[in-house]
Design an enzyme around this catalytic site. Structure first.
Site, PDB file in Angstrom:
ATOM      1  N   ASP A   6      12.494 -46.679   5.772  1.00 29.68           N
ATOM      2  CA  ASP A   6      11.172 -46.929   5.192  1.00 29.68           C
ATOM      3  C   ASP A   6      10.500 -47.995   6.057  1.00 29.68           C
ATOM      4  O   ASP A   6      11.152 -48.636   6.886  1.00 29.68           O
ATOM      5  CB  ASP A   6      11.328 -47.432   3.739  1.00 29.68           C
ATOM      6  CG  ASP A   6       9.986 -47.765   3.088  1.00 29.68           C
ATOM      7  OD1 ASP A   6       9.032 -46.982   3.248  1.00 29.68           O
ATOM      8  OD2 ASP A   6       9.881 -48.820   2.436  1.00 29.68           O
ATOM      9  N   SER A   7       9.217 -48.211   5.809  1.00 30.67           N
ATOM     10  CA  SER A   7       8.513 -49.282   6.510  1.00 30.67           C
ATOM     11  C   SER A   7       9.033 -50.660   6.083  1.00 30.67           C
ATOM     12  O   SER A   7       8.707 -51.658   6.717  1.00 30.67           O
ATOM     13  CB  SER A   7       7.018 -49.206   6.205  1.00 30.67           C
ATOM     14  OG  SER A   7       6.813 -49.430   4.826  1.00 30.67           O
ATOM     15  N   CYS A  69       9.938 -42.822   2.461  1.00 26.96           N
ATOM     16  CA  CYS A  69       8.592 -43.383   2.621  1.00 26.96           C
ATOM     17  C   CYS A  69       7.617 -42.211   2.578  1.00 26.96           C
ATOM     18  O   CYS A  69       7.736 -41.281   3.390  1.00 26.96           O
ATOM     19  CB  CYS A  69       8.531 -44.089   3.972  1.00 26.96           C
ATOM     20  SG  CYS A  69       6.887 -44.674   4.412  1.00 26.96           S
ATOM     21  N   GLU A 147       7.199 -56.748  -0.495  1.00 24.97           N
ATOM     22  CA  GLU A 147       7.843 -57.338   0.688  1.00 24.97           C
ATOM     23  C   GLU A 147       8.007 -58.854   0.512  1.00 24.97           C
ATOM     24  O   GLU A 147       8.925 -59.442   1.063  1.00 24.97           O
ATOM     25  CB  GLU A 147       7.041 -57.030   1.953  1.00 24.97           C
ATOM     26  CG  GLU A 147       7.107 -55.567   2.386  1.00 24.97           C
ATOM     27  CD  GLU A 147       8.520 -55.102   2.763  1.00 24.97           C
ATOM     28  OE1 GLU A 147       9.217 -55.840   3.480  1.00 24.97           O
ATOM     29  OE2 GLU A 147       8.918 -54.005   2.327  1.00 24.97           O
ATOM     30  N   CYS A 179       4.313 -44.025  -3.498  1.00 21.23           N
ATOM     31  CA  CYS A 179       4.780 -44.911  -2.429  1.00 21.23           C
ATOM     32  C   CYS A 179       6.065 -45.536  -2.931  1.00 21.23           C
ATOM     33  O   CYS A 179       6.135 -45.976  -4.093  1.00 21.23           O
ATOM     34  CB  CYS A 179       3.739 -45.996  -2.147  1.00 21.23           C
ATOM     35  SG  CYS A 179       4.360 -47.320  -1.062  1.00 21.23           S
ATOM     36  N   HIS A 181       7.521 -48.253  -2.413  1.00 20.92           N
ATOM     37  CA  HIS A 181       7.503 -49.667  -2.806  1.00 20.92           C
ATOM     38  C   HIS A 181       7.110 -49.844  -4.280  1.00 20.92           C
ATOM     39  O   HIS A 181       7.515 -50.805  -4.929  1.00 20.92           O
ATOM     40  CB  HIS A 181       6.490 -50.448  -1.955  1.00 20.92           C
ATOM     41  CG  HIS A 181       6.994 -50.839  -0.591  1.00 20.92           C
ATOM     42  ND1 HIS A 181       7.081 -49.943   0.439  1.00 20.92           N
ATOM     43  CD2 HIS A 181       7.410 -52.036  -0.104  1.00 20.92           C
ATOM     44  CE1 HIS A 181       7.532 -50.567   1.521  1.00 20.92           C
ATOM     45  NE2 HIS A 181       7.737 -51.843   1.225  1.00 20.92           N
TER      46      HIS A 181
HETATM   47  N1  DGL Z   1       6.963 -47.274   1.252  1.00 22.24           N
HETATM   48  C1  DGL Z   1       5.926 -46.586   1.884  1.00 22.24           C
HETATM   49  C2  DGL Z   1       5.524 -45.286   1.276  1.00 22.24           C
HETATM   50  O1  DGL Z   1       6.270 -44.732   0.525  1.00 22.24           O
HETATM   51  C3  DGL Z   1       5.066 -47.173   2.919  1.00 22.24           C
HETATM   52  C4  DGL Z   1       4.220 -48.303   2.512  1.00 22.24           C
HETATM   53  C5  DGL Z   1       3.525 -48.872   3.709  1.00 22.24           C
HETATM   54  O2  DGL Z   1       4.216 -49.294   4.628  1.00 22.24           O
HETATM   55  O3  DGL Z   1       2.289 -48.883   3.707  1.00 22.24           O
HETATM   56  O4  DGL Z   1       4.457 -44.799   1.535  1.00 22.24           O
END
Ligand code: DGL
Length: 259
Positions: A6-7, A69, A147, A179, A181
Site C-alpha cells: 500500500d502507499s 490499495c 499515517e 480506500c 486507510h
Molecule cells: N490506501 C490507499 C487506497 O486504498 C491509498 C491512499 C493514498 O495514498 O492516497 O486508495
C-alpha cells in the site's frame, strides 16, 4: 509467502482480515510511505512504484501479491498482471453490497481522487447507477490522519465530518470505504454517521478472494516452518506509522506486537 503493499499503513486493514483466514502463512508487507499519498498522483508514477515494490516482494519470496490499495489497483494492477507471473489481488470499492442493501436508495462512496476516476470504479458505478443514487467524496485528509496515528479525537472528527457530511446530507444509508486507510477511522465515521448508516469495508471479501485465487493456482500450501505466522514490515520511509497501526491491530486481536 504472501506479499502485500500500500502507499502506507492502510493496507494493514486488509492484512488484518487476511491473517484471520490464513494465520499460518508468512507475510511481507511493503509500506510505500516515502511516496504517500498516492491519491492525487499520476497513474504512470504509481505503476513505476508498483513495479519496484513487486520486485522487492518477489525477491522476498512472495507467491501472490495483494495490492492493498484502491488507488494502486486502479492505476497499476493491469500493468503488474501483464508484467509478472504471480497472481495479483486488488481492491475495489464495495458498491455492489451497498447498492443491494440500501433502503434510502442512496449510497455514499469515500475514496481517493485516483480511485474515483479509475475505469474500474466507473464501470462498476455504471452498472448500479440506474437503480441507486451514488454520491462520492474524496476523504480529504483521511490518509494523513492515519499515517500520523490520529484515529480519533476532535481533529479526526473535524476532518472526517467535512467529507462525510455531504454524503449523509444526500441521504446515504450505506457508506463504502474505498480506500484501505479509511477503516482505521471507522470509529469516528460510525459515530458521525449514526446507527442507521452501515459502513462497508471490502477487506473481508478481498481476503476470501485471495484464498480462492491461491487455491485455484495451487499455491495455498503449508508455509515453511520458520515463516509460519510471520510478518515482515518493509517501508520506503519511516516505519513508525505502520508499526503503530500494527500494534493497534495486534492489541485488538490479543496478540503481542511483532517487529
Ligand atoms: N490506501 C490507499 C487506497 O486504498 C491509498 C491512499 C493514498 O495514498 O492516497 O486508495
Amino acid at each position: 509467502m504472501i506479499g502485500i503493499f500500500d502507499s502506507g499503513a492502510g493496507g494493514l486493514s486488509v492484512y488484518r482480515e487476511i491473517r484471520k483466514l490464513l494465520p499460518d502463512q508468512g507475510f511481507v508487507y511493503f509500506s510505500d510511505n516515502a511516496h504517500c499519498p498516492y491519491g492525487e498522483k499520476d497513474a504512470s508514477y504509481i505503476q513505476e512504484r508498483g513495479r519496484r515494490i513487486t520486485e522487492t516482494l518477489l525477491e522476498k519470496g512472495a507467491q501472490a501479491i495483494v495490492v492493498a490499495c484502491n488507488t494502486a489497483t486502479a492505476a497499476a494492477i493491469a500493468t503488474l498482471r501483464a508484467a509478472y507471473p504471480v497472481p495479483f489481488i486488488g481492491m475495489e470499492p464495495a458498491v455492489k453490497p451497498a447498492a443491494l442493501g440500501t433502503r434510502t436508495g442512496v449510497i455514499g462512496v469515500l475514496a481517493t481522487a485516483g480511485t474515483l476516476k479509475g475505469s474500474k470504479y466507473l464501470n462498476t458505478k455504471g452498472r448500479f447507477e440506474d437503480d441507486v443514487t451514488i454520491v462520492e467524496h474524496v476523504g480529504q485528509g483521511f490518509v494523513e490522519l492515519v499515517e500520523n496515528g490520529i484515529l480519533d479525537g476532535p481533529e479526526a472528527e473535524a476532518v472526517v465530518r467535512r467529507s462525510l457530511q455531504p454524503l449523509l446530507d444526500a441521504g446515504a444509508d450505506r457508506i463504502v470505504l474505498g480506500c484501505t486507510h479509511y477503516p482505521f477511522l471507522a470509529g469516528v465515521i460510525g459515530r458521525i454517521a449514526g446507527p442507521s448508516v452501515q459502513v462497508i469495508d471490502p477487506a473481508p471479501a478481498v481476503a476470501r478472494q485471495l484464498v480462492r485465487v491461491m487455491e485455484g493456482a495451487g499455491i495455498l500450501v503449508r508455509e515453511k516452518k520458520a515463516l509460519r505466522g510471520s510478518f515482515e514490515l518493509l517501508s520506503s520511509g519511516d516505519p513508525a506509522s505502520a508499526r503503530r497501526i500494527l500494534a493497534l491491530i495486534d492489541a485488538a486481536d490479543g496478540k503481542k506486537e511483532k517487529q
